[in-house]
Every structure is written in structure tokens, then in C-alpha cells.
Enzyme design. Structure first.
Site, PDB file in Angstrom:
ATOM      1  CE  LYS A 267      -3.276   2.611   2.933  1.00 21.51           C
ATOM      2  NZ  LYS A 267      -4.121   2.624   4.148  1.00 21.51           N
ATOM      3  CE  LYS A 279      -6.696   8.625   8.130  1.00 17.85           C
ATOM      4  NZ  LYS A 279      -7.352   7.561   8.894  1.00 17.85           N
ATOM      5  CG  ASP A 290      -1.960   5.176   5.034  1.00 18.90           C
ATOM      6  OD1 ASP A 290      -1.798   4.107   5.646  1.00 18.90           O
ATOM      7  OD2 ASP A 290      -3.048   5.521   4.542  1.00 18.90           O
ATOM      8  CG  ASP A 349      -9.988   7.416   6.783  1.00 25.50           C
ATOM      9  OD1 ASP A 349      -8.919   7.376   6.129  1.00 25.50           O
ATOM     10  OD2 ASP A 349     -10.040   7.595   8.021  1.00 25.50           O
ATOM     11  CD  GLU A 351      -6.762   5.204   2.563  1.00 23.21           C
ATOM     12  OE1 GLU A 351      -7.755   5.258   3.316  1.00 23.21           O
ATOM     13  OE2 GLU A 351      -5.609   5.001   2.989  1.00 23.21           O
ATOM     14  NE  ARG A 353     -10.953  -1.285   3.805  1.00 23.21           N
ATOM     15  CZ  ARG A 353     -11.529  -1.488   4.981  1.00 23.21           C
ATOM     16  NH1 ARG A 353     -12.676  -2.134   5.061  1.00 23.21           N
ATOM     17  NH2 ARG A 353     -10.958  -1.073   6.093  1.00 23.21           N
TER      18      ARG A 353
HETATM   19  N1  BES Z   1      -4.295   4.330   6.974  1.00 19.88           N
HETATM   20  C1  BES Z   1      -5.471   4.112   7.749  1.00 19.88           C
HETATM   21  C2  BES Z   1      -5.251   3.088   8.863  1.00 19.88           C
HETATM   22  C3  BES Z   1      -4.447   3.557  10.038  1.00 19.88           C
HETATM   23  C4  BES Z   1      -4.967   4.484  10.909  1.00 19.88           C
HETATM   24  C5  BES Z   1      -3.200   3.026  10.270  1.00 19.88           C
HETATM   25  C6  BES Z   1      -4.224   4.878  12.001  1.00 19.88           C
HETATM   26  C7  BES Z   1      -2.470   3.404  11.371  1.00 19.88           C
HETATM   27  C8  BES Z   1      -2.978   4.347  12.239  1.00 19.88           C
HETATM   28  C9  BES Z   1      -6.595   3.583   6.858  1.00 19.88           C
HETATM   29  O1  BES Z   1      -6.605   4.087   5.584  1.00 19.88           O
HETATM   30  C10 BES Z   1      -7.866   3.993   7.511  1.00 19.88           C
HETATM   31  O2  BES Z   1      -8.113   5.145   7.577  1.00 19.88           O
HETATM   32  N2  BES Z   1      -8.628   3.010   7.979  1.00 19.88           N
HETATM   33  C11 BES Z   1      -9.851   3.273   8.627  1.00 19.88           C
HETATM   34  C12 BES Z   1     -10.846   2.253   8.155  1.00 19.88           C
HETATM   35  C13 BES Z   1     -12.254   2.534   8.581  1.00 19.88           C
HETATM   36  C14 BES Z   1     -12.765   3.796   7.892  1.00 19.88           C
HETATM   37  C15 BES Z   1     -13.114   1.357   8.227  1.00 19.88           C
HETATM   38  C16 BES Z   1      -9.622   3.156  10.129  1.00 19.88           C
HETATM   39  O3  BES Z   1      -8.828   2.314  10.548  1.00 19.88           O
HETATM   40  O4  BES Z   1     -10.196   3.931  10.862  1.00 19.88           O
HETATM   41 ZN    ZN Z   2      -4.857   4.728   4.817  1.00 17.12          ZN
HETATM   42 MN    MN Z   3      -7.722   5.892   5.443  1.00 20.51          MN
END
Ligand code: BES
Ligand code: ZN
Ligand code: MN
Length: 495
Positions: A267, A279, A290, A349, A351, A353
Site C-alpha cells: 500500500k 480524519k 501510510d 477513509d 482507501e 483496500r
Molecule cells: N491508513 C489508515 C489506517 C491507520 C490508521 C493506520 C491509524 C495506522 C494508524 C486507513 O486508511 C484507515 O483510515 N482506515 C480506517 C478504516 C475505517 C474507515 C473502516 C480506520 O482504521 O479507521
Molecule cells: Zn490509509
Molecule cells: Mn484511510
């Protein structure tokens, strides 16, 4: 840092520093006893006086010890022999790194095999020491102005071993050097801010790798190419960004063309604002990390290229920003992925996947023997497992077991979460083939469920590195994980 193999007698050391371990009850290691004898009991007198209790990780630096040619002797406590374990070993090495960094010594020699550790051979101890020492020397100050006044650190470490072990020691050193070089690249890319490390920057870094090794071939797909390949899911993430997305492919050919490659898919979200599902502000800067999955793919390819492994590997990096914008994807939008499956984007968010699914479909064209994707995919992973292991999920028992074993071997641990069918219900959509989120429960698993729908044609494992790719707080910075795990896995496919 340079690592070498040495065979000289301990009492005849004549360099900058000699590292001597001390066990419980202030017992000097065998080499320590010989050095003590040569110094007419100088070391044992100090121990007797009580200046060094030999607790795990305690150090004492001695200068100009009478009777010795070596400039310094660094005593390091190892505690009780029966209590020694992998963590204890790491503490000893980190204590050595700290003490040497505080001294002026730029070279040292070390008898790694004198630390007894059940189930770990000399090669392991050398590899692990070399990795920890190189990693402790890492600094990221390329964006600070002015002259850095940091003291020059350790330059060269000699592992003092028996002659019969030299070949094993040299290959352990070669592995550790390659892994450190890969981790350094991954850490640099992770630490660079998102205004420098853009998708185009990642593509340029990949080009550097290809330039340095004729076994490596680079291909970069532009957004127009992605459109032609119907990668509607990937493009839905880059829709809100002024930085064009890139799909970077590096093919490493170390074996015959007919040998199926191992594919690594990382990713590469160079900044994740969340998009329209923006966010919150706190710690949002950390979303420059990321792209650490992508960085680990480039770092691992660097290690593989340095080791010239006789295998085929393909690294695939979907790289994009995730930004809010007038043209950005909106919650509720439905997109069509390269696989033909449609996706209702309920949260922009989620994104990672969305870019991975198209990259995973694209991976099929390389007829891989297995595919491992690496992603900072879910905050839920940190809730479930904390920051010690990465999570692993997948569709192939043997692949997952191999990865877990490799993680234990190289101290870059992963832990499996279940990818049971029951969880698939959580990503049902009323309007498309699937939704891109699965609710609050089991967020790491439902993210993997989503990916599993794009990986039906090959053996696949998914690594969620949200908790392990970087550290927050005072030591904020990329860790270089899981380059050690991935390289170890590739090494295991050679042996
Ligand atoms: N890059 C983030 C995941 C992440 C967040 C990694 C904080 C490390 C620290 C990912 O893109 C994301 O935002 N995931 C969301 C998914 C949710 C919207 C289903 C998350 O984890 O809140
Ligand atoms: Zn992300
Ligand atoms: Mn995200």
C-alpha cells in the site's frame, strides 16, 4: 556499518574497544577471563569492588586497562544465564550500542557466541546483533538545516569467532547487511514528508533500484493506463488528488523465467487525509507513513538485489494520495474494480483496500506462486494487537505458517487473525457487490475479507502493519518493518 569476522585471541586485541560480557555473580565470559588474566586481575578487581553488578544491560566502559593493547574494554551485564532470552539478548546489544555511541570508539570487537541463548545458533546471534547495531546508527536528519553536530558513531564491528564458523558468520553478516540496507531505504521513504514523498517520488526511487541492478526491471503505469485496465477502484482514491497516481512494478529476475515469482504488493498512500470522510486533526501528520507497505516492498527488493537471491520476485506498489476535493469520491459512490466487481464506498477513509484490490487483480498477470500484500490498513489492528506484531490473514495455511515461522526467526513477529466466512456478511451492500467498510467490529478482519474477494486465483497472505510500521511520540519515525520478515521469507524460499 561494516561487520567483519575475526579470530584473534582475546588478550591480543589491539583496536579501539573490546566488548566483554559478564554474567550473574559477576562471572566474566571465557574471553573475559583470559583478558582479566592478561591484565593481572584488573577486571575481576573492579567487579569485586562492586562497580559492575552484571545486571542485564548494565555497562561499564574502561579505558587503558593495564597489560592490554586494546584502548577500551566495555563490560556488559547479561544477568542470569538461565533467564537469557531473545529480548534479553536485544537489550544487551542495545546497551552495547548506547555505550559505544556515548564513547569515542568507532570500532569494536565482540564475542557474540559467548551469550548462551537456547535454540539460537551463532548465525542468529550475529545476524541479530548486526541488525540491531545498524538500526541504532540510523538517523534521519536530511531535512534539518545547518551542520549536524552528531558525533560519529560506530563504523566497524568485528565478530570474534572460532575459525570453523567463519563461513556461517559471513553469510549471516551478508544477510544482516542486506536487510539493514532495505530497512534504511524503507525508513527513509517512510520518514520523508508527503510533500517530498509523492507517488512520483516513489516511482523515481523504484527507478533507482532498477538502475543499480540489471536483474531488476521497472514498469510504471500512469492514470491513463489504469483507466484502460479499468482500475476504477484505485482511480476513485486518486480522484481528489493533484498528484497523479502511479502503479509501480519492479520485477526482480534471479532465477529462470519459468520459475513463478513471489509477488509483494505494498500500500502506497503517500498521505491519507481520509478524503471526504476527513480524519480528525490529531496526529494526522502520521498519515505520511501510510505508504510504509510500499516502502517495505522497495526495501525488500533492495535487500534481495543486494543478496542476488536465485528466485523471482515482483514488487507491485499502487501509489496515490487520499485527498478531499471537488472531484473527490463521495460516500455512497459506487465504483467498478478491475476484477469487474462493484464497490459501494461508504467511507472514503477506507482507501487502502480500494487501491490494493486493483493491484491484487493486476498481480495475477505475473502468474505468481504466492502473493503477500503489506499495508498500514486499519487502526483496528492496533486495538486488537497493539504495536508488537503485525497481523496476518490469508487463504493458504502453509504460507501463513511459513510467514509466522520466519517472523519468529528474524524477530519481526506477526500474529494470525481468523478470516472466517462468517465475517464476509459485514461487507454486504444494498447497492453494489460489496461495501468498502464492515462496521466497528473486527475491522482488521473485514478489511481482509474485502481483499480476499480479489485473491481467489492464487495463494495469498495479507500483513496489516498499522501498529508496527512506525513509532509515535518521542521516537516518532518509521521502523523499517516488515523488511526483515519479508526478506527472511524470501531467503527461506531459496534454502
Ligand atoms: N491508513 C489508515 C489506517 C491507520 C490508521 C493506520 C491509524 C495506522 C494508524 C486507513 O486508511 C484507515 O483510515 N482506515 C480506517 C478504516 C475505517 C474507515 C473502516 C480506520 O482504521 O479507521
Ligand atoms: Zn490509509
Ligand atoms: Mn484511510
Amino acid at each position: 556499518m561494516e561487520f567483519i569476522v575475526k579470530h584473534n585471541a582475546p588478550e591480543s586485541a589491539r583496536g579501539a574497544c573490546q566488548i566483554i560480557t559478564v554474567g550473574q555473580a559477576r562471572k566474566l565470559s571465557p574471553s573475559g577471563q583470559r583478558v582479566d588474566k592478561a591484565s593481572k586481575g584488573y577486571l575481576s578487581a573492579i567487579l569485586k569492588r562492586g562497580d559492575m553488578e552484571a545486571k542485564l544491560g548494565q555497562t561499564l566502559l574502561l579505558s587503558s586497562v593495564p597489560g592490554l593493547a586494546v584502548q577500551r574494554v566495555l563490560l556488559v551485564g547479561c544477568g542470569k544465564e538461565s533467564d537469557m532470552n531473545e529480548r534479553g539478548f536485544s537489550r544487551v546489544i542495545n546497551a552495547i550500542a548506547g555505550a559505544l555511541a556515548a564513547s569515542g570508539a568507532r570500532e569494536a570487537e565482540f564475542y557474540a557466541d559467548e551469550i548462551k541463548l537456547k535454540g539460537r545458533d551463532l548465525a542468529w546471534k550475529i545476524r541479530h546483533s548486526a541488525l540491531l547495531l545498524s538500526n541504532s546508527e540510523y538517523h534521519f536528519d536530511q531535512l534539518k538545516s545547518g551542520k549536524q553536530e552528531r558525533r560519529k558513531g560506530l563504523r566497524k564491528l568485528g565478530f570474534n569467532i572460532a575459525r570453523g564458523e567463519a563461513a556461517k558468520a559471513r553469510s549471516a553478516i551478508a544477510e544482516a547487511s542486506a536487510i539493514s540496507a532495505g530497512m534504511e531505504l524503507a525508513r527513509d521513504l517512510g520518514n520523508l514528508p508527503a510533500n517530498v514523498c509523492t507517488p512520483a517520488y516513489l516511482a523515481r526511487q523504484a527507478r533507482q533500484l532498477a538502475k543499480g541492478d540489471k536483474r531488476v526491471r521497472l514498469n510504471v503505469l500512469e492514470e491513463a493506463d489504469m483507466k484502460r485496465l479499468k482500475m476504477g477502484s484505485l482511480l476513485s482514491v486518486s480522484a481528489g488528488s493533484r498528484q497523479p497516481a502511479k502503479l509501480i512494478t519492479l520485477e526482480y529476475r534471479g532465477a529462470a523465467a519459468k520459475q513463478q515469482p513471489i509477488a509483494l504488493v505494498g500500500k502506497g498512500v503517500t498521505f491519507d487525509t481520509g478524503g471526504i470522510s476527513l480524519k480528525p486533526g490529531a496526529a494526522m501528520d502520521e498519515m505520511k507513513f501510510d505508504m510504509c507497505g510500499a516502502a517495505s516492498v522497495l526495501g525488500t527488493l533492495k535487500a534481495v538485489s543486494q543478496l542476488q537471491l536465485p528466485i523471482n520476485v515482483v514488487g507491485i506498489v499502487p501509489a496515490t494520495e487520499n485527498m478531499p476535493d471537488g472531484l473527490a469520491t463521495k460516500p455512497g459512490d459506487i465504483v467498478s474494480s478491475m476484477s469487474g466487481q462493484t464497490i459501494e464506498i461508504l467511507n472514503t477513509d477506507a482507501e487502502g483496500r480500494l487501491i490494493l484490490c486493483d493491484a491484487l487483480t493486476y498481480a495475477d498477470k505475473f502468474k505468481p506462486c504466492c502473493v503477500i500484500d503489506i499495508a498500514t490498513l486499519t487502526g483496528a489492528c492496533i486495538v486488537a494487537l497493539g504495536k508488537i506484531p503485525s497481523a496476518v490473514l490469508g487463504n493458504d495455511r502453509a504460507l501463513i505458517d511459513d510467514l509466522i515461522k520466519c517472523g519468529e526467526q528474524i524477530e519481526d513477529k506477526i500474529w494470525e487473525l481468523p478470516l472466517w466466512d462468517e465475517y464476509q456478511d459485514q461487507i454486504k451492500s444494498n447497492f453494489a457487490d460489496m461495501a468498502n467498510i464492515g462496521g466497528r467490529d473486527a475491522g482488521t478482519i473485514t478489511a481482509a475479507c474485502f481483499l480476499s474477494r480479489f485473491t481467489k486465483t492464487y495463494k495469498w497472505a495479507h500483513l496489516d502493519i498499522a501498529g508496527t510500521a512506525w513509532k509515535s511520540g518521542e521516537d516518532k519515525g518509521a521502523t523499517g518493518r516488515p523488511v526483515p520478515l519479508l526478506t527472511q521469507y524470501l531467503l527461506s524460499q531459496v534454502k
